[in-house]
Scaffold this motif. Structure first.
Motif, PDB file in Angstrom:
ATOM      1  N   MET A  71      -4.535 -18.405  24.461  1.00 43.15           N
ATOM      2  CA  MET A  71      -4.035 -17.064  24.714  1.00 43.15           C
ATOM      3  C   MET A  71      -4.991 -16.366  25.682  1.00 43.15           C
ATOM      4  SD  MET A  71      -3.343 -13.983  22.020  1.00 43.15           S
ATOM      5  CE  MET A  71      -1.704 -14.494  21.576  1.00 43.15           C
ATOM      6  N   ILE A  72      -4.422 -15.703  26.655  1.00 41.24           N
ATOM      7  CA  ILE A  72      -5.229 -14.977  27.634  1.00 41.24           C
ATOM      8  C   ILE A  72      -5.308 -13.500  27.232  1.00 41.24           C
ATOM      9  CG2 ILE A  72      -3.276 -14.545  29.170  1.00 41.24           C
ATOM     10  CD1 ILE A  72      -5.320 -15.070  31.485  1.00 41.24           C
ATOM     11  N   THR A  73      -6.443 -12.912  27.447  1.00 39.74           N
ATOM     12  CA  THR A  73      -6.639 -11.511  27.071  1.00 39.74           C
ATOM     13  C   THR A  73      -6.496 -10.592  28.282  1.00 39.74           C
ATOM     14  OG1 THR A  73      -9.020 -11.492  27.469  1.00 39.74           O
ATOM     15  CG2 THR A  73      -8.275 -12.223  25.279  1.00 39.74           C
ATOM     16  N   ALA A  74      -6.300  -9.316  27.998  1.00 40.00           N
ATOM     17  CA  ALA A  74      -6.216  -8.322  29.064  1.00 40.00           C
ATOM     18  C   ALA A  74      -7.502  -8.301  29.879  1.00 40.00           C
ATOM     19  CB  ALA A  74      -5.934  -6.938  28.480  1.00 40.00           C
ATOM     20  N   ASP A  75      -8.632  -8.366  29.218  1.00 42.41           N
ATOM     21  CA  ASP A  75      -9.914  -8.351  29.930  1.00 42.41           C
ATOM     22  C   ASP A  75     -10.060  -9.542  30.865  1.00 42.41           C
ATOM     23  OD1 ASP A  75     -10.836  -5.948  28.892  1.00 42.41           O
ATOM     24  OD2 ASP A  75     -11.871  -6.908  27.209  1.00 42.41           O
ATOM     25  N   GLU A  76      -9.589 -10.701  30.432  1.00 45.58           N
ATOM     26  CA  GLU A  76      -9.673 -11.888  31.289  1.00 45.58           C
ATOM     27  C   GLU A  76      -8.855 -11.696  32.567  1.00 45.58           C
ATOM     28  OE1 GLU A  76     -10.398 -15.569  28.198  1.00 45.58           O
ATOM     29  OE2 GLU A  76      -8.373 -14.720  28.337  1.00 45.58           O
ATOM     30  N   VAL A  77      -7.661 -11.154  32.431  1.00 44.72           N
ATOM     31  CA  VAL A  77      -6.825 -10.927  33.618  1.00 44.72           C
ATOM     32  C   VAL A  77      -7.453  -9.857  34.502  1.00 44.72           C
ATOM     33  CG1 VAL A  77      -4.573 -10.191  34.467  1.00 44.72           C
ATOM     34  CG2 VAL A  77      -4.720 -11.642  32.435  1.00 44.72           C
ATOM     35  N   LEU A  78      -7.896  -8.764  33.904  1.00 46.63           N
ATOM     36  CA  LEU A  78      -8.474  -7.671  34.680  1.00 46.63           C
ATOM     37  C   LEU A  78      -9.731  -8.100  35.432  1.00 46.63           C
ATOM     38  CD1 LEU A  78      -7.960  -4.747  32.159  1.00 46.63           C
ATOM     39  CD2 LEU A  78      -6.641  -5.216  34.246  1.00 46.63           C
ATOM     40  N   ASN A  79     -10.437  -9.074  34.923  1.00 48.52           N
ATOM     41  CA  ASN A  79     -11.656  -9.560  35.579  1.00 48.52           C
ATOM     42  C   ASN A  79     -11.429 -10.784  36.456  1.00 48.52           C
ATOM     43  OD1 ASN A  79     -13.521  -7.628  34.497  1.00 48.52           O
ATOM     44  ND2 ASN A  79     -13.282  -8.647  32.518  1.00 48.52           N
ATOM     45  N   ASP A  80     -10.204 -11.257  36.525  1.00 39.74           N
ATOM     46  CA  ASP A  80      -9.878 -12.449  37.309  1.00 39.74           C
ATOM     47  C   ASP A  80      -9.581 -12.055  38.753  1.00 39.74           C
ATOM     48  OD1 ASP A  80      -8.875 -14.751  38.450  1.00 39.74           O
ATOM     49  OD2 ASP A  80      -7.438 -15.154  36.843  1.00 39.74           O
ATOM     50  N   GLN A  81     -10.395 -12.517  39.677  1.00 39.82           N
ATOM     51  CA  GLN A  81     -10.200 -12.179  41.086  1.00 39.82           C
ATOM     52  C   GLN A  81      -8.906 -12.759  41.640  1.00 39.82           C
ATOM     53  OE1 GLN A  81     -13.811 -13.403  43.039  1.00 39.82           O
ATOM     54  NE2 GLN A  81     -14.863 -11.512  42.498  1.00 39.82           N
ATOM     55  N   ALA A  82      -8.377 -13.791  41.008  1.00 39.35           N
ATOM     56  CA  ALA A  82      -7.143 -14.418  41.480  1.00 39.35           C
ATOM     57  C   ALA A  82      -5.895 -13.691  40.974  1.00 39.35           C
ATOM     58  CB  ALA A  82      -7.105 -15.878  41.048  1.00 39.35           C
ATOM     59  N   ALA A  83      -6.052 -12.848  39.974  1.00 44.25           N
ATOM     60  CA  ALA A  83      -4.899 -12.106  39.430  1.00 44.25           C
ATOM     61  C   ALA A  83      -4.463 -11.045  40.436  1.00 44.25           C
ATOM     62  CB  ALA A  83      -5.260 -11.470  38.097  1.00 44.25           C
ATOM     63  N   SER A  84      -3.161 -10.843  40.523  1.00 49.15           N
ATOM     64  CA  SER A  84      -2.642  -9.877  41.509  1.00 49.15           C
ATOM     65  C   SER A  84      -2.973  -8.439  41.112  1.00 49.15           C
ATOM     66  CB  SER A  84      -1.130 -10.036  41.648  1.00 49.15           C
ATOM     67  OG  SER A  84      -0.464  -9.557  40.492  1.00 49.15           O
ATOM     68  N   PHE A  85      -3.062  -7.615  42.131  1.00 49.45           N
ATOM     69  CA  PHE A  85      -3.284  -6.186  41.910  1.00 49.45           C
ATOM     70  C   PHE A  85      -2.156  -5.615  41.054  1.00 49.45           C
ATOM     71  CE2 PHE A  85      -2.357  -1.804  43.207  1.00 49.45           C
ATOM     72  CZ  PHE A  85      -3.553  -1.187  42.903  1.00 49.45           C
ATOM     73  N   TRP A  86      -0.908  -6.023  41.359  1.00 47.22           N
ATOM     74  CA  TRP A  86       0.253  -5.526  40.622  1.00 47.22           C
ATOM     75  C   TRP A  86       0.120  -5.832  39.133  1.00 47.22           C
ATOM     76  CZ3 TRP A  86       4.026  -7.690  37.554  1.00 47.22           C
ATOM     77  CH2 TRP A  86       5.094  -6.867  37.244  1.00 47.22           C
ATOM     78  N   LEU A  87      -0.233  -7.073  38.791  1.00 46.09           N
ATOM     79  CA  LEU A  87      -0.370  -7.469  37.391  1.00 46.09           C
ATOM     80  C   LEU A  87      -1.460  -6.655  36.700  1.00 46.09           C
ATOM     81  CD1 LEU A  87       0.378  -9.235  35.002  1.00 46.09           C
ATOM     82  CD2 LEU A  87      -1.191 -10.979  35.905  1.00 46.09           C
TER      83      LEU A  87
END
Length: 57
Positions: free
Chosen positions: A1-17
């Motif tokens: 399971m991925i957490t909100a913090d992981e996505v927010l700190n992921d440079q590859a995650a889109s700005f929109w997401l």
């Protein structure tokens, strides 16, 4: 399971997401989930109309 913090700190995650996750944190979570499920259905239908094969997560 991925957490909100992981996505927010992921440079590859889109700005929109990242923005949607931040917005969801300030909303009623059930409303956010319901809206997300509707969005997923709409996007899947758009994919079907375009003939794009859906990837499994």
């Amino acid at each position: 399971m991925i957490t909100a913090d992981e996505v927010l700190n992921d440079q590859a995650a889109s700005f929109w997401l990242k923005e949607q996750i931040k917005n969801a944190m300030n909303r009623d979570i059930i409303d956010a989930i319901n809206d997300t499920e509707i969005l997923l259905e709409v996007l899947n239908e758009l994919n079907r109309k375009r003939g794009v094969v859906q990837k499994k997560l």
